[in-house]
Motif scaffolding. Structure first.
Motif, PDB file in Angstrom:
ATOM      1  N   GLU A  44       0.821  -1.200   0.000  1.00  0.00           N
ATOM      2  CA  GLU A  44       0.000   0.000   0.000  1.00  0.00           C
ATOM      3  C   GLU A  44       0.859   1.257   0.000  1.00  0.00           C
ATOM      4  OE1 GLU A  44      -3.198   2.524  -0.188  1.00  0.00           O
ATOM      5  OE2 GLU A  44      -3.025   0.389  -0.649  1.00  0.00           O
ATOM      6  N   LEU A  45       1.944   1.222   0.780  1.00  0.00           N
ATOM      7  CA  LEU A  45       2.848   2.371   0.815  1.00  0.00           C
ATOM      8  C   LEU A  45       3.495   2.579  -0.549  1.00  0.00           C
ATOM      9  CD1 LEU A  45       4.279   4.603   2.370  1.00  0.00           C
ATOM     10  CD2 LEU A  45       5.964   2.913   3.139  1.00  0.00           C
ATOM     11  N   MET A  46       3.904   1.495  -1.211  1.00  0.00           N
ATOM     12  CA  MET A  46       4.491   1.613  -2.541  1.00  0.00           C
ATOM     13  C   MET A  46       3.474   2.159  -3.540  1.00  0.00           C
ATOM     14  SD  MET A  46       6.293  -1.273  -4.966  1.00  0.00           S
ATOM     15  CE  MET A  46       7.352  -1.806  -3.623  1.00  0.00           C
ATOM     16  N   ARG A  47       2.228   1.701  -3.426  1.00  0.00           N
ATOM     17  CA  ARG A  47       1.190   2.189  -4.334  1.00  0.00           C
ATOM     18  C   ARG A  47       1.010   3.690  -4.206  1.00  0.00           C
ATOM     19  NH1 ARG A  47      -3.847   3.715  -4.875  1.00  0.00           N
ATOM     20  NH2 ARG A  47      -4.153   3.834  -2.621  1.00  0.00           N
ATOM     21  N   VAL A  48       0.962   4.177  -2.964  1.00  0.00           N
ATOM     22  CA  VAL A  48       0.801   5.616  -2.722  1.00  0.00           C
ATOM     23  C   VAL A  48       2.013   6.373  -3.259  1.00  0.00           C
ATOM     24  CG1 VAL A  48       0.655   7.384  -0.932  1.00  0.00           C
ATOM     25  CG2 VAL A  48      -0.714   5.288  -0.738  1.00  0.00           C
ATOM     26  N   ARG A  49       3.207   5.830  -3.019  1.00  0.00           N
ATOM     27  CA  ARG A  49       4.425   6.477  -3.494  1.00  0.00           C
ATOM     28  C   ARG A  49       4.412   6.611  -5.026  1.00  0.00           C
ATOM     29  NH1 ARG A  49       9.815   6.481  -1.418  1.00  0.00           N
ATOM     30  NH2 ARG A  49       9.258   4.912   0.161  1.00  0.00           N
ATOM     31  N   ILE A  50       4.051   5.528  -5.707  1.00  0.00           N
ATOM     32  CA  ILE A  50       4.060   5.538  -7.171  1.00  0.00           C
ATOM     33  C   ILE A  50       2.976   6.458  -7.718  1.00  0.00           C
ATOM     34  CG2 ILE A  50       3.560   4.100  -9.187  1.00  0.00           C
ATOM     35  CD1 ILE A  50       5.167   1.872  -7.810  1.00  0.00           C
ATOM     36  N   GLN A  51       1.804   6.464  -7.102  1.00  0.00           N
ATOM     37  CA  GLN A  51       0.752   7.374  -7.554  1.00  0.00           C
ATOM     38  C   GLN A  51       1.214   8.829  -7.453  1.00  0.00           C
ATOM     39  OE1 GLN A  51      -1.998   6.728  -9.143  1.00  0.00           O
ATOM     40  NE2 GLN A  51      -1.781   4.504  -8.981  1.00  0.00           N
ATOM     41  N   GLY A  52       1.993   9.128  -6.417  1.00  0.00           N
ATOM     42  CA  GLY A  52       2.539  10.478  -6.291  1.00  0.00           C
ATOM     43  C   GLY A  52       3.546  10.799  -7.383  1.00  0.00           C
ATOM     44  N   LEU A  53       4.340   9.799  -7.779  1.00  0.00           N
ATOM     45  CA  LEU A  53       5.346  10.005  -8.822  1.00  0.00           C
ATOM     46  C   LEU A  53       4.716  10.286 -10.178  1.00  0.00           C
ATOM     47  CD1 LEU A  53       7.873   7.126  -7.968  1.00  0.00           C
ATOM     48  CD2 LEU A  53       8.280   9.582  -7.720  1.00  0.00           C
ATOM     49  N   ILE A  54       3.574   9.645 -10.450  1.00  0.00           N
ATOM     50  CA  ILE A  54       2.988   9.717 -11.799  1.00  0.00           C
ATOM     51  C   ILE A  54       1.733  10.572 -11.838  1.00  0.00           C
ATOM     52  CG2 ILE A  54       3.974   7.466 -12.365  1.00  0.00           C
ATOM     53  CD1 ILE A  54       1.179   6.257 -12.096  1.00  0.00           C
ATOM     54  N   THR A  55       1.541  11.408 -10.845  1.00  0.00           N
ATOM     55  CA  THR A  55       0.294  12.170 -10.746  1.00  0.00           C
ATOM     56  C   THR A  55       0.021  13.056 -11.968  1.00  0.00           C
ATOM     57  OG1 THR A  55      -0.981  13.646  -9.307  1.00  0.00           O
ATOM     58  CG2 THR A  55       1.380  14.101  -9.510  1.00  0.00           C
ATOM     59  N   ALA A  56       1.099  13.499 -12.653  1.00  0.00           N
ATOM     60  CA  ALA A  56       0.911  14.383 -13.809  1.00  0.00           C
ATOM     61  C   ALA A  56       0.664  13.614 -15.099  1.00  0.00           C
ATOM     62  CB  ALA A  56       2.137  15.278 -13.983  1.00  0.00           C
ATOM     63  N   VAL A  57       0.823  12.292 -15.087  1.00  0.00           N
ATOM     64  CA  VAL A  57       0.625  11.484 -16.294  1.00  0.00           C
ATOM     65  C   VAL A  57      -0.866  11.331 -16.569  1.00  0.00           C
ATOM     66  CG1 VAL A  57       1.015   9.233 -17.379  1.00  0.00           C
ATOM     67  CG2 VAL A  57       2.793  10.252 -15.921  1.00  0.00           C
ATOM     68  N   GLN A  58      -1.266  11.585 -17.813  1.00  0.00           N
ATOM     69  CA  GLN A  58      -2.665  11.547 -18.208  1.00  0.00           C
ATOM     70  C   GLN A  58      -2.918  10.405 -19.201  1.00  0.00           C
ATOM     71  OE1 GLN A  58      -4.991  13.665 -16.824  1.00  0.00           O
ATOM     72  NE2 GLN A  58      -3.231  14.283 -15.545  1.00  0.00           N
ATOM     73  N   PRO A  59      -4.175   9.973 -19.338  1.00  0.00           N
ATOM     74  CA  PRO A  59      -4.497   8.944 -20.332  1.00  0.00           C
ATOM     75  C   PRO A  59      -3.999   9.353 -21.723  1.00  0.00           C
ATOM     76  CG  PRO A  59      -6.372   9.313 -18.903  1.00  0.00           C
ATOM     77  CD  PRO A  59      -5.367  10.382 -18.561  1.00  0.00           C
ATOM     78  N   GLY A  60      -3.373   8.424 -22.425  1.00  0.00           N
ATOM     79  CA  GLY A  60      -2.847   8.701 -23.762  1.00  0.00           C
ATOM     80  C   GLY A  60      -1.426   9.207 -23.783  1.00  0.00           C
ATOM     81  N   ASP A  61      -0.890   9.604 -22.627  1.00  0.00           N
ATOM     82  CA  ASP A  61       0.509  10.030 -22.573  1.00  0.00           C
ATOM     83  C   ASP A  61       1.432   8.845 -22.869  1.00  0.00           C
ATOM     84  OD1 ASP A  61      -0.359  12.528 -21.863  1.00  0.00           O
ATOM     85  OD2 ASP A  61       0.556  12.548 -19.868  1.00  0.00           O
ATOM     86  N   LEU A  62       2.611   9.164 -23.361  1.00  0.00           N
ATOM     87  CA  LEU A  62       3.640   8.150 -23.615  1.00  0.00           C
ATOM     88  C   LEU A  62       4.652   8.189 -22.470  1.00  0.00           C
ATOM     89  CD1 LEU A  62       5.337   6.137 -25.303  1.00  0.00           C
ATOM     90  CD2 LEU A  62       6.296   8.121 -26.513  1.00  0.00           C
ATOM     91  N   VAL A  63       4.925   7.022 -21.872  1.00  0.00           N
ATOM     92  CA  VAL A  63       5.922   6.936 -20.808  1.00  0.00           C
ATOM     93  C   VAL A  63       6.959   5.888 -21.192  1.00  0.00           C
ATOM     94  CG1 VAL A  63       6.371   6.575 -18.355  1.00  0.00           C
ATOM     95  CG2 VAL A  63       4.179   7.557 -19.086  1.00  0.00           C
ATOM     96  N   VAL A  64       8.213   6.304 -21.299  1.00  0.00           N
ATOM     97  CA  VAL A  64       9.315   5.378 -21.551  1.00  0.00           C
ATOM     98  C   VAL A  64       9.955   5.051 -20.208  1.00  0.00           C
ATOM     99  CG1 VAL A  64      11.543   5.033 -22.692  1.00  0.00           C
ATOM    100  CG2 VAL A  64       9.707   6.282 -23.875  1.00  0.00           C
ATOM    101  N   CYS A  65       9.838   3.791 -19.800  1.00  0.00           N
ATOM    102  CA  CYS A  65      10.394   3.338 -18.521  1.00  0.00           C
ATOM    103  C   CYS A  65      11.758   2.712 -18.765  1.00  0.00           C
ATOM    104  CB  CYS A  65       9.463   2.299 -17.879  1.00  0.00           C
ATOM    105  SG  CYS A  65       7.840   2.940 -17.437  1.00  0.00           S
ATOM    106  N   LEU A  66      12.783   3.266 -18.140  1.00  0.00           N
ATOM    107  CA  LEU A  66      14.132   2.731 -18.285  1.00  0.00           C
ATOM    108  C   LEU A  66      14.300   1.584 -17.307  1.00  0.00           C
ATOM    109  CD1 LEU A  66      16.136   6.070 -18.653  1.00  0.00           C
ATOM    110  CD2 LEU A  66      14.796   4.793 -20.349  1.00  0.00           C
ATOM    111  N   HIS A  67      14.488   0.395 -17.831  1.00  0.00           N
ATOM    112  CA  HIS A  67      14.478  -0.835 -17.032  1.00  0.00           C
ATOM    113  C   HIS A  67      15.862  -1.473 -16.997  1.00  0.00           C
ATOM    114  CE1 HIS A  67      12.942  -4.694 -15.500  1.00  0.00           C
ATOM    115  NE2 HIS A  67      13.782  -5.251 -16.355  1.00  0.00           N
ATOM    116  N   PRO A  68      16.315  -1.849 -15.785  1.00  0.00           N
ATOM    117  CA  PRO A  68      15.602  -1.800 -14.504  1.00  0.00           C
ATOM    118  C   PRO A  68      15.776  -0.449 -13.813  1.00  0.00           C
ATOM    119  CG  PRO A  68      17.705  -2.899 -14.220  1.00  0.00           C
ATOM    120  CD  PRO A  68      17.596  -2.597 -15.684  1.00  0.00           C
ATOM    121  N   ILE A  69      14.765  -0.116 -12.991  1.00  0.00           N
ATOM    122  CA  ILE A  69      14.846   1.108 -12.194  1.00  0.00           C
ATOM    123  C   ILE A  69      15.792   0.926 -11.023  1.00  0.00           C
ATOM    124  CG2 ILE A  69      13.467   2.626 -10.682  1.00  0.00           C
ATOM    125  CD1 ILE A  69      11.158   2.180 -12.696  1.00  0.00           C
TER     126      ILE A  69
END
Length: 338
Positions: free
Chosen positions: A49-74
């Motif tokens: 739950e804590l990780m979920r809240v943390r990640i939601q805070g990180l991506i709060t500005a991302v909107q439907p249809g946006d492109l996100v390139v995730c550099l793996h591994p983080i």
């Protein structure tokens, strides 16, 4: 619609992955991407739950249809990558995973499901809209383990560097230089060939100082970029554990460093980068280290001059970010992003 790229904040003590990450983020930003900063920490024992809240805070500005390139591994733990990609997909973003390393191919197959990421990494990749992989061999390897999503091949890594730092030389001698992790290159312990080899890296191990062969000139690591000879061949030859097997799939970052500084390279013939080196005429491939003395002795002075001219010319594209820029532009075309 906005374009985003994850940007892991590595802090002190990071290895080469810090340079790779920073360069891709910098090139992406030059193409209009915005960084999603992610602090590096150990998330393996964090409450879901804590990780979920943390990640939601990180991506709060991302909107439907946006492109996100995730550099793996983080590098916050595999569960963080999984949770981030799931959260982005739930938001309706287009998710692209840019694969720096894949544990599914890195580790011996006989580990099976005993290592969590090996058993589940292909499922993570299959959540993406696209993968960016190193080369044809990595694409084929991932297909074999069940990855089904479309993939784009980036080719060699870039290595951003101003010309004054590259310090290109027009001269090329019949000698080698090595930069990197000694524990993946045990040939350094016994190097007694006629070809001189200068080595840059840390010699400190849990057992004491790493032994080096009689014809190895150890030059430390602190100022490797400044001290690297520009008139030598760079060598890439991973051994031990599963390192050589994994090198069949990768385009190593150290090869990008060599090319950025105008060094032609000598690599294992079975390496994933080998077809590119052959095709572009940027060095030589060998099946055995025993071939190197004879190979270098057989090269004429005119061939050395022509090879050095090609590698110096090619270094500009590596230092300018051409390969990352190309694959991101191709990606946007495939996804019809304007």
């Amino acid at each position: 619609m906005k374009k985003w790229v994850t940007a892991t904040q590595h802090g002190m003590g990071a290895n080469a992955i810090q340079k790779v990450n920073a360069d891709v983020v910098s090139i992406a930003e030059s193409l209009g991407y915005q960084a999603l900063p992610i602090t590096r920490y150990d998330a393996t024992s964090e409450a879901p739950e804590l990780m979920r809240v943390r990640i939601q805070g990180l991506i709060t500005a991302v909107q439907p249809g946006d492109l996100v390139v995730c550099l793996h591994p983080i590098l916050n733990g595999f569960i963080f990558d999984v949770s981030l990609v799931s959260a982005l997909k739930e938001r309706g973003a287009k998710v692209v995973i840019n694969v720096f390393d894949t544990e599914k191919l890195r580790y011996p197959k006989d580990l099976g499901e005993s290592y969590d990421q090996i058993g589940k990494e292909h499922a993570l990749f299959n959540q993406a809209d696209y993968l960016i992989v190193h080369n044809e061999a990595m694409e084929a390897g991932l297909r074999e383990v069940g990855v089904t999503v479309p993939m784009l091949k980036r080719g060699p890594f870039d290595y951003l560097m101003p010309a004054e730092e590259a310090k290109l030389s027009d001269n090329l001698e019949r000698k080698l230089t090595f930069v990197g992790s000694f524990d993946k290159s045990p040939f350094l312990k016994t190097w007694a060939y006629q070809t001189p080899l200068s080595a840059f890296g840390s010699r400190q191990t849990a057992e004491g100082e790493y032994p080096l062969g009689p014809n190895v000139d150890y030059l430390g690591m602190a100022n490797f970029l400044q001290d690297m000879p520009r008139d030598a061949f760079g060598i890439f030859w991973d051994e031990g554990f599963n390192y050589q097997v994994y090198s069949q799939y990768t385009s190593p970052h150290k090869v990008a460093l060599y090319m950025a500084t105008g060094l032609p390279v000598i690599v294992w013939d079975g390496a994933g980068i080998a077809p590119f080196i052959k095709r572009e005429g940027l060095g030589y491939t060998v099946k055995s280290l025993d071939e190197i003395d004879g190979l270098l002795a057989s090269i004429t002075d005119e061939e050395l001059r022509a090879l050095k001219e090609r590698t110096n010319y090619f270094s500009y594209f590596i230092r300018d970010g051409a390969f990352t820029r190309r694959v991101l532009s191709e990606l946007e075309g495939r996804l019809a992003i304007k």
